[in-house]
Design an enzyme around this catalytic site. Structure first.
Site, PDB file in Angstrom:
ATOM      1  CG  ASP A 105       4.319 -28.160  21.806  1.00 22.73           C
ATOM      2  OD1 ASP A 105       5.362 -28.738  22.139  1.00 22.73           O
ATOM      3  OD2 ASP A 105       3.199 -28.708  21.730  1.00 22.73           O
TER       4      ASP A 105
HETATM    5  N1  URA Z   1       1.432 -30.549  25.802  1.00 19.33           N
HETATM    6  C1  URA Z   1       1.519 -30.174  24.512  1.00 19.33           C
HETATM    7  O1  URA Z   1       0.981 -30.852  23.633  1.00 19.33           O
HETATM    8  N2  URA Z   1       2.184 -29.060  24.208  1.00 19.33           N
HETATM    9  C2  URA Z   1       2.769 -28.277  25.128  1.00 19.33           C
HETATM   10  O2  URA Z   1       3.356 -27.237  24.786  1.00 19.33           O
HETATM   11  C3  URA Z   1       2.671 -28.658  26.468  1.00 19.33           C
HETATM   12  C4  URA Z   1       2.007 -29.799  26.778  1.00 19.33           C
END
Ligand code: URA
Length: 233
Positions: A105
């Site tokens: 993310d």
């Molecule tokens: N899980 C998440 O919620 N975000 C990420 O970036 C990776 C795994």
């Protein structure tokens, strides 16, 4: 492979630029100046020298990045800075055709593999291969024993099946490590939400055999791996 094609792949120049360099006799092939673009060379065994620098051909490239916050895991974007924008800032002459393997993310930091080895990327992401991903989680409170159990056993994250089994390392406080082998959208955040916790910070510390060493690779830095073998899986 044709010599001019190899020189382009080595990022020495465009097709027409390398033709000019060849004509001028500026490219040494195995120690001798070669002027013919169509010359066939064995890309895996030839030594190219240009401006005193030796170039060797590698079909596949593997880089690891310690992804900072605020950049998106994509190859290009109209609005946001992407991990590949960061990559080419650090490696302006870096190989073309690279992509990040999987996705973190925008606000997640940590280990991201970048490669042009599509088969390896596919293996690393295949649900059947169960490649482990470990995250360091900072959350808004503590976990109860039953929360740890639920996270490990599988929780419902709003759609589809419950999450697969996971491993949680928790020693009290507002942080823990979780290792999962799926890669569903916002998975870790949604897993913690399912047990009533909000994830405040998320950092990926391991992906398959790759482990983040923050002294060697501080946030925002990228390094090339000399060798990476996914067939271990
Ligand atoms: N899980 C998440 O919620 N975000 C990420 O970036 C990776 C795994």
């Amino acid at each position: 492979m044709r010599l001019d094609k190899l020189l382009v792949e080595l990022n020495i120049g465009t097709r027409s630029e390398v033709k000019t360099l060849l004509k001028k006799g500026l490219i040494l092939v195995d120690g001798e100046s070669c002027t013919k673009p169509e010359t066939k060379v064995d890309e895996n065994n030839v030594e190219i020298i240009y401006k005193g620098q030796s170039y060797s051909y590698k079909r596949f490239h593997y880089f690891v990045m310690n992804k900072p916050k605020g950049v998106i895991t994509a190859t290009e974007d109209k609005k946001d800075t992407t991990v590949m924008d960061l990559f080419y800032r650090q490696f302006p002459k870096g190989p073309k055709g690279l992509s990040p393997v999987g996705r973190l993310d925008k606000d997640t930091t940590g280990l991201l593999l970048i490669t042009n080895d599509g088969a390896l990327a596919h293996e690393m992401l295949s649900p059947k291969k169960h490649v482990d991903k470990t995250y360091f989680v900072t959350m808004d409170g503590e976990l109860r024993d039953c929360d740890v159990e639920a996270l490990e056993k599988g929780v419902h994250i709003g759609e589809g099946e419950d999450t697969a089994e996971a491993k949680v390392s928790y020693e009290g406080g507002n942080t823990c490590y979780i290792t999962i082998h799926e890669g569903r959208f916002h998975q870790v955040k949604r897993m913690f939400f399912a047990v009533g916790r909000q994830v405040l910070e998320l950092k990926r510390t391991a992906f398959g055999p790759l482990v983040l060493d923050e002294e060697e690779l501080p946030v925002g830095k990228i390094k090339e791996l000399s060798h990476f073998n996914a067939l271990k899986y």
